[in-house]
Design an enzyme around this catalytic site. Structure first.
Site, PDB file in Angstrom:
ATOM      1  N   LYS A 174      59.625  24.673  42.309  1.00 54.20           N
ATOM      2  CA  LYS A 174      59.884  24.529  40.883  1.00 54.20           C
ATOM      3  C   LYS A 174      59.848  25.928  40.273  1.00 54.20           C
ATOM      4  O   LYS A 174      58.766  26.483  40.033  1.00 54.20           O
ATOM      5  CB  LYS A 174      58.831  23.629  40.230  1.00 54.20           C
ATOM      6  CG  LYS A 174      59.126  23.295  38.763  1.00 54.20           C
ATOM      7  CD  LYS A 174      58.472  24.269  37.839  1.00 54.20           C
ATOM      8  CE  LYS A 174      58.973  24.074  36.421  1.00 54.20           C
ATOM      9  NZ  LYS A 174      58.877  25.312  35.624  1.00 54.20           N
TER      10      LYS A 174
ATOM     11  N   CYS B  22      51.692  41.227  36.078  1.00 55.56           N
ATOM     12  CA  CYS B  22      50.277  40.850  36.072  1.00 55.56           C
ATOM     13  C   CYS B  22      49.369  41.983  36.537  1.00 55.56           C
ATOM     14  O   CYS B  22      48.223  42.085  36.110  1.00 55.56           O
ATOM     15  CB  CYS B  22      50.058  39.610  36.929  1.00 55.56           C
ATOM     16  SG  CYS B  22      50.658  39.769  38.628  1.00 55.56           S
TER      17      CYS B  22
ATOM     18  N   GLU C  17      47.809  32.893  42.054  1.00 55.99           N
ATOM     19  CA  GLU C  17      47.968  34.313  41.709  1.00 55.99           C
ATOM     20  C   GLU C  17      48.090  34.347  40.199  1.00 55.99           C
ATOM     21  O   GLU C  17      49.096  33.920  39.634  1.00 55.99           O
ATOM     22  CB  GLU C  17      49.209  34.883  42.403  1.00 55.99           C
ATOM     23  CG  GLU C  17      49.190  36.392  42.537  1.00 55.99           C
ATOM     24  CD  GLU C  17      49.641  37.105  41.283  1.00 55.99           C
ATOM     25  OE1 GLU C  17      48.749  37.518  40.491  1.00 55.99           O
ATOM     26  OE2 GLU C  17      50.844  37.238  41.077  1.00 55.99           O
TER      27      GLU C  17
ATOM     28  N   GLU D 211      45.046  39.559  28.522  1.00 57.36           N
ATOM     29  CA  GLU D 211      46.301  39.947  29.153  1.00 57.36           C
ATOM     30  C   GLU D 211      47.424  39.777  28.128  1.00 57.36           C
ATOM     31  O   GLU D 211      47.815  38.659  27.787  1.00 57.36           O
ATOM     32  CB  GLU D 211      46.583  39.081  30.388  1.00 57.36           C
ATOM     33  CG  GLU D 211      47.831  39.517  31.124  1.00 57.36           C
ATOM     34  CD  GLU D 211      48.111  38.690  32.367  1.00 57.36           C
ATOM     35  OE1 GLU D 211      48.490  39.261  33.396  1.00 57.36           O
ATOM     36  OE2 GLU D 211      47.965  37.453  32.289  1.00 57.36           O
TER      37      GLU D 211
END
Length: 476
Positions: free
Chosen positions: A169, A278, A244, A376
């Protein structure tokens, strides 16, 4: 590009929803394509196809799996320019970056996984038995939009080479390169059901995969918030999970470092991919007594980065990926000013009428308790944090819920000693270069498990210990 079908059980089939997800070019805000909006029924059909295919595929010799995967590689190489053009359009990645990071890098990963599996020993003999590494079963792969093909490669390729079957997906914002990958699997002649692609929205397709009883593993890349939600659903049936997740990586610049090299590396890490990485170095920790001189270098070097049309060869930084990202980054920049940080580069973005462009921003006089230093942001925003001592710098760097990446610049062996004290999955020392065989992943809330290299392959294997009489020898 209009993709009106899903790839399930070796065929291109319509979705049961009869609905679509539009794909927007973030540089022009024009709709460049549509993909089928898969639903729970589509997921069930895909998972059942993968489940039925698993027994035969797991028993397929590794050499044959590799032969088929090499055909996937050849197809992608033949269609490399198409992939580059897609990432420029669906993600807004500048051409140079699209080629290097979004196409060449993922293809290199595929080549490397083939090489590693060729030499991998799935069986290890012991004195009284052996260790056998088996495929897990059906793997649900949920991938993000910031590296659309790259993150797919880190999951789908090792999973299938190890004998698992897959339902992928991709992100609803950047799914087009995954359609090319599906064509590659189809062209290579993989058995039906080994690779399946269901496009759609995360809350529909992703959740259905995470909760499906015939899915044995979920491999997810995305935000920490999203990872927590997906893993909670997956753990209802105790699926294996690999996550992750997010990062807020620190670059410690020690006294005596090559400040220009340290700053340039930091800026490149954060500004490439418009900060949507990231592992980007978003906290720059500098000696307090050298703050002013390092700020000068930051201002001077930041002006070297060109923001603009990703179609142009001269562009370094393209737009953010979506309106949602634009508004999120804008809010954090405003928050930084409200918290008392000093903006030395950039400005608060204004209108997104002509694309989701944000000029890179660097804040100084940041404290680690500020939101811009803790959260973040996922945009081209850097926080400069002054420190008093080396011990202080290490404490600041580790004072985060994340632990994905980091860097240390300074005289060796002190730089290496500092790197060893950082609580993070990856650390670069001075001009250290990434090794393709190295695993990638994080400590703390940056995730569970690793991707890349042999360790990344072993994420997709179960370990079985078999014991027998010492004098007995069984051939597998």
């Amino acid at each position: 590009m209009f993709a009106d079908k899903l790839y399930i059980n070796g065929k291109w089939v319509p979705s049961n929803s009869d609905e679509w997800v539009e794909i927007e070019n973030p540089a022009t805000r024009k709709i460049i394509g549509k993909v089928a909006r898969g639903n729970e029924i589509d997921v069930d059909i895909a998972v059942n196809a993968a489940y039925e295919a698993f027994k035969d595929w797991a028993a397929t010799p590794v050499a044959h799996r590799i032969t088929l995967m090499e055909k996937v590689l050849d197809f992608l190489l033949d269609n490399k320019q198409i992939l580059i053009d897609l990432e420029v359009k669906e993600l807004g990645a500048p051409k140079k970056w699209a080629e290097r990071a979004h196409v060449d890098g993922p293809i290199a990963r595929l080549e490397n996984y083939i090489r590693l599996v060729k030499g991998y020993d799935f069986v290890t003999d012991l004195t009284h038995g052996r260790i056998v590494r088996d495929p897990i079963g059906v793997v649900g792969c949920l991938t993000p939009w910031n590296y659309p093909l790259g993150q797919v490669m880190q999951k789908v390729i090792p999973a299938i080479l190890c004998g698992n079957t897959v339902v992928l997906k991709p992100s609803q914002n950047a799914p087009l390169s995954s359609l090319i990958l599906a064509k590659a699997f189809d062209h290579a002649g993989f058995p039906k059901g080994v690779f399946n692609l269901v496009t759609g929205r995360a809350g529909e397709v992703g959740n259905a995969l995470a909760t499906h009883r015939k899915v044995s593993m979920i491999s997810f890349t995305g935000s920490t918030k999203g990872g927590k939600e997906v893993s909670a659903m997956a753990m209802e049936s105790v699926k294996k999970i690999a996550l992750e997740l997010g990062g807020k990586s620190a670059n410690i610049i020690l006294e005596g470092a090559d400040y220009k090299k340290a700053v340039y590396t930091n800026l490149k890490s954060c500004f490439d991919n418009t900060g949507q990485t990231c592992a980007a170095l978003t906290r720059m920790l500098v000696p307090k007594k050298h703050l002013e001189s390092i700020e000068s270098i930051v201002v001077e070097m930041s002006n070297e980065f060109t923001v603009g049309d990703p179609e142009l060869e001269t562009t370094d930084i393209g737009p953010l990926a979506s309106k949602k990202q634009f508004l999120k980054v804008k809010k954090y920049i405003e928050e930084g000013l409200n918290e008392g940080a000093r903006m030395i580069v950039g400005s608060v973005p204004d209108s997104y009428e002509n694309g989701y462009f944000v000029t890179p921003v660097v804040f100084s006089d940041v404290h680690n308790h500020m939101r811009i230093a803790k959260d973040e942001i996922f945009g081209p925003v850097i926080s400069i944090i002054p420190y008093d001592s080396v011990e202080d710098a290490i404490e600041i760097a580790n004072d985060s819920v994340y632990g994905l990446s980091g860097a240390v610049f300074g005289p060796e062996p002190l730089a290496y000693e500092v790197a060893m004290k950082l609580q993070t999955g990856t650390v670069y020392v001075n001009d250290g270069k990434r090794d393709i065989d190295a695993p990638f992943g994080g400590y703390k809330q940056s995730g569970i498990g690793r991707e890349g290299g042999i360790i990344g392959i072993e994420e997709f294997l179960e370990v079985k210990s078999v014991f027998f009489k010492k004098e007995t020898v069984y051939q597998l």
